[in-house]
Design a protein around this motif. Structure first.
Motif, PDB file in Angstrom:
ATOM      1  N   ALA A  31       6.562 -22.881 -23.419  1.00  0.00           N
ATOM      2  CA  ALA A  31       6.916 -22.086 -24.596  1.00  0.00           C
ATOM      3  C   ALA A  31       6.201 -22.586 -25.837  1.00  0.00           C
ATOM      4  O   ALA A  31       5.761 -21.793 -26.673  1.00  0.00           O
ATOM      5  CB  ALA A  31       8.429 -22.110 -24.814  1.00  0.00           C
ATOM      6  N   HIS A  32       6.065 -23.906 -25.963  1.00  0.00           N
ATOM      7  CA  HIS A  32       5.346 -24.456 -27.118  1.00  0.00           C
ATOM      8  C   HIS A  32       3.870 -24.068 -27.058  1.00  0.00           C
ATOM      9  O   HIS A  32       3.243 -23.824 -28.087  1.00  0.00           O
ATOM     10  CB  HIS A  32       5.504 -25.976 -27.154  1.00  0.00           C
ATOM     11  CG  HIS A  32       6.926 -26.426 -27.291  1.00  0.00           C
ATOM     12  ND1 HIS A  32       7.710 -26.099 -28.377  1.00  0.00           N
ATOM     13  CD2 HIS A  32       7.720 -27.149 -26.467  1.00  0.00           C
ATOM     14  CE1 HIS A  32       8.918 -26.620 -28.232  1.00  0.00           C
ATOM     15  NE2 HIS A  32       8.947 -27.253 -27.074  1.00  0.00           N
ATOM     16  N   GLN A  46       3.560 -20.568 -28.485  1.00  0.00           N
ATOM     17  CA  GLN A  46       3.622 -20.543 -29.944  1.00  0.00           C
ATOM     18  C   GLN A  46       2.312 -21.022 -30.554  1.00  0.00           C
ATOM     19  O   GLN A  46       1.802 -20.428 -31.511  1.00  0.00           O
ATOM     20  CB  GLN A  46       4.793 -21.398 -30.419  1.00  0.00           C
ATOM     21  CG  GLN A  46       5.131 -21.245 -31.882  1.00  0.00           C
ATOM     22  CD  GLN A  46       6.384 -22.022 -32.247  1.00  0.00           C
ATOM     23  OE1 GLN A  46       6.614 -23.136 -31.743  1.00  0.00           O
ATOM     24  NE2 GLN A  46       7.209 -21.450 -33.098  1.00  0.00           N
ATOM     25  N   ALA A  97       9.191 -13.748 -26.350  1.00  0.00           N
ATOM     26  CA  ALA A  97       9.914 -15.014 -26.501  1.00  0.00           C
ATOM     27  C   ALA A  97       8.970 -16.201 -26.344  1.00  0.00           C
ATOM     28  O   ALA A  97       9.054 -17.183 -27.093  1.00  0.00           O
ATOM     29  CB  ALA A  97      11.040 -15.090 -25.471  1.00  0.00           C
ATOM     30  N   ARG A 121       9.864 -20.076 -27.186  1.00  0.00           N
ATOM     31  CA  ARG A 121      11.089 -20.242 -26.405  1.00  0.00           C
ATOM     32  C   ARG A 121      10.830 -19.943 -24.937  1.00  0.00           C
ATOM     33  O   ARG A 121       9.948 -19.140 -24.597  1.00  0.00           O
ATOM     34  CB  ARG A 121      12.188 -19.298 -26.916  1.00  0.00           C
ATOM     35  CG  ARG A 121      12.801 -19.730 -28.230  1.00  0.00           C
ATOM     36  CD  ARG A 121      13.874 -18.770 -28.739  1.00  0.00           C
ATOM     37  NE  ARG A 121      13.258 -17.595 -29.366  1.00  0.00           N
ATOM     38  CZ  ARG A 121      13.231 -16.386 -28.829  1.00  0.00           C
ATOM     39  NH1 ARG A 121      13.765 -16.176 -27.639  1.00  0.00           N
ATOM     40  NH2 ARG A 121      12.664 -15.378 -29.465  1.00  0.00           N
ATOM     41  N   ASP A 122      11.634 -20.579 -24.053  1.00  0.00           N
ATOM     42  CA  ASP A 122      11.528 -20.294 -22.622  1.00  0.00           C
ATOM     43  C   ASP A 122      12.718 -19.470 -22.137  1.00  0.00           C
ATOM     44  O   ASP A 122      13.070 -19.469 -20.973  1.00  0.00           O
ATOM     45  CB  ASP A 122      11.414 -21.588 -21.804  1.00  0.00           C
ATOM     46  CG  ASP A 122      12.613 -22.508 -21.973  1.00  0.00           C
ATOM     47  OD1 ASP A 122      13.540 -22.157 -22.737  1.00  0.00           O
ATOM     48  OD2 ASP A 122      12.625 -23.578 -21.338  1.00  0.00           O
TER      49      ASP A 122
END
Length: 332
Positions: free
Chosen positions: A19-20, A23, A275, A280-281
């Motif tokens: 998730a990071h 982003q 997401a 986010r995961d």
């Protein structure tokens, strides 16, 4: 950040880190694209969402707001091949898919512009239905069948088709079957005054803003993040909420044809990618709400009488969002 740096950053880490990466990926692409395109943060995030969700995007807006520039800059920032087709009434299916030529006593297949990573189809509704249908197999199956042979398209592959919602003379409306194959519909809109002044100054400083766009990721990075998007968790209540929104469109009094089950899949996959790009995961109900209009609006057909009385697809989706209750958190 160079391509090598970004590739190292996006190398396959544990699932919690995916998730990071999403982003950071969006931030890097946005920074690169902003060198050529002003004020397109939300449209850019939606393009990235379509790419990571393995979908296609219909970009619908008036001329001159930067649709083509955004598509070119998006592809360049990812190091993806790019091709553009101008929709015209005399455009043939073979102009899209390719054809064979006689060379040295045998036929050789010459690939059409569809054999690319990012295909921009400008004013798709000016092409005839026969030519529009040539894109269906490519969009759905990611392959082209021509002259008895099936040829796979490059991976990744995304179609960005534009429509001018104002000039309708000499156009051919896209059939519902093809509209349903676009994961998202995106509107760019006019920039604010400050943004428009920056656009003017940018063109004064450089004749070609694309020269400032740098590659910050690669096709391998895109494929890796695409797989990561598939693993983003969607809780049962969030999944149920997305399906409930889609099903509610079919029962709305203003609607003649509601969203199909493909719409539920589209909303689910888009929410996962959205997401991931937010770092986010897991998917929140707010992710589903944020994407409801861009996923559903172009899939609905209004009742003609209701439309004459002022009903709109945006109003229908707003009503559905108001009527379907949000999932209640487990601790609430």
């Amino acid at each position: 950040m160079g391509t090598e740096d970004m590739t190292d950053t996006l190398a396959a880490p544990p699932a919690s880190e995916a998730a990071h990466r999403g982003q950071r990926f969006l931030a890097s692409v946005a920074d690169s694209v902003s060198a050529a395109v002003v004020g397109a943060e939300t449209p850019l995030r939606l393009l990235a969402t379509a790419l990571l969700a393995e979908g296609h995007a219909l970009v619908e807006d008036v001329p001159g707001v930067g649709k083509t520039l955004l598509a070119r800059a998006f592809a360049a920032s990812l190091g993806l091949s790019f091709a553009r087709i101008q929709g015209t009434p005399d455009l043939l299916p073979s102009d899209v898919t390719g054809s064979s030529i006689l060379e040295g006593g045998s036929f050789r297949f010459v690939e059409g512009p569809v054999f690319t990573n990012v295909l921009l189809v400008d004013e798709i509704n000016r092409a005839t239905p026969r030519t529009q249908s040539a894109l269906l197999e490519a969009m759905q199956e990611r392959q082209v069948s021509a002259e008895g042979e099936t040829r796979p398209l490059p991976d990744p592959f995304v179609v960005l088709a534009t429509q001018n919602p104002v000039e309708l003379e000499g156009t051919f409306a896209l059939p519902e079957a093809q509209l349903d194959r676009f994961l998202l519909r995106i509107a760019i809109g006019y920039p604010d005054e400050g943004g428009e002044r920056r656009i003017a100054a940018r063109h004064q400083a450089s004749a070609e803003p694309m020269e400032a766009v740098r590659q910050v990721a690669s096709s391998d990075d895109v494929r890796s993040l695409r797989e990561a998007a598939r693993t983003v968790r969607v809780a049962e209540d969030v999944e149920g909420y997305a399906v409930a929104l889609v099903r509610a469109t079919r029962d709305h009094a203003d609607v003649r044809l509601g969203a199909s089950p493909r719409s539920s899949v589209a909303l689910y996959r888009a929410a996962q990618a959205w997401a991931l790009l937010d770092g986010r995961d897991f998917v929140l109900p707010d992710d589903v709400r944020a994407l409801a209009h861009t996923v559903l609006d172009h899939r609905l057909l209004l009742d003609i009488d209701r439309e004459l009385r002022g009903a709109t697809v945006a109003g229908v989706v707003d009503g559905v969002l108001d009527s379907v209750p949000l999932p209640i958190p487990a601790d609430g």
